[in-house]
Design an enzyme around this catalytic site. Sequence first.
Site, short mmCIF file in Angstrom:
data_model
loop_
_atom_site.label_atom_id
_atom_site.label_comp_id
_atom_site.label_asym_id
_atom_site.label_seq_id
_atom_site.Cartn_x
_atom_site.Cartn_y
_atom_site.Cartn_z
N LYS A 158 32.35 3.88 -64.81
CA LYS A 158 34.05 3.65 -64.93
C LYS A 158 34.42 3.88 -63.23
CE LYS A 158 35.34 5.90 -68.02
NZ LYS A 158 36.24 7.11 -69.00
N ARG B 63 41.65 8.98 -77.03
CA ARG B 63 40.26 9.56 -77.02
C ARG B 63 40.37 9.52 -78.75
NH1 ARG B 63 38.02 12.30 -72.54
NH2 ARG B 63 36.39 14.18 -74.02
N ARG C 101 19.50 13.39 -61.13
CA ARG C 101 19.49 13.74 -60.16
C ARG C 101 19.35 15.44 -59.34
NH1 ARG C 101 25.80 14.48 -59.77
NH2 ARG C 101 25.54 15.87 -61.48
N ARG D 190 21.24 21.18 -61.47
CA ARG D 190 22.03 21.39 -62.26
C ARG D 190 21.90 21.39 -63.58
NH1 ARG D 190 27.77 18.97 -60.27
NH2 ARG D 190 27.12 17.62 -61.29
N ARG E 224 25.72 14.71 -74.83
CA ARG E 224 26.94 14.23 -73.60
C ARG E 224 27.39 13.31 -74.37
NH1 ARG E 224 27.74 13.61 -67.10
NH2 ARG E 224 29.90 13.12 -68.05
#
Length: 217
Positions: free
Chosen positions: A13, A88, A127, A161, A172
């Site tokens: 996005k 949302r 990552r 992380r 998520r």
Amino acid sequence: MNLFLMGLPGAGKGTQAEFITERYQIPHISTGDIFRAAIKNQTPMGLKAQSYIDKGDLVPDDVTCGIVADRLQQADTANGYLLDGFPRNLAQAEQLKLIGTQLNRQLSAVINIDVAPSVLEERLSGRFICKNCGATYHKLYNQPKVAGTCDVCGGHVFYQRSDDKPATVKNRLKVNVEMNTPLLDYYQTEHLLHTVNGDQAIPTVTKEINQILNNLS
């Protein structure tokens, strides 16, 4: 041209928002940015939002919608806007429709960048970071030139992380799918939804979005 950009985390996005706002000279309105601005400027709605945030509470829909309504009345939205992160939920979508009617700033289209959650899991959980210097790598797109050795400092210790770990990423994405699905159904019913396959090269996604927006003009 008044737009709402949708897509799961990692769908691209941000990249496409830059293209749209630059090409069509409309402001990119992210809820995080306008919340911070409203609070910093101590607008009435910003002060209301701050009172909830200070208590650790969620900001109610009516306050969120009030901050968005204030932002959509600013002069730079006269030729259009690109919403990101709002609405949302269905209550906010209905309120945005009302705000748009009142301000003559109704949505022209909703662009949904569609990428399968399984693909996004790989993108987002790939990552890893050099513990010594903080250089960032990706197991699919940006590996060190020599396996196990940082290109920048030569370090050999890497970490992920917590929010990049597969279980966190999966949850998520699940939360975002549950949040987005009713909105996609709503905007399909409103005949505003345009879905683009985001699992393509970035220029191809950009080209498809551009074709959609040209047809709106």
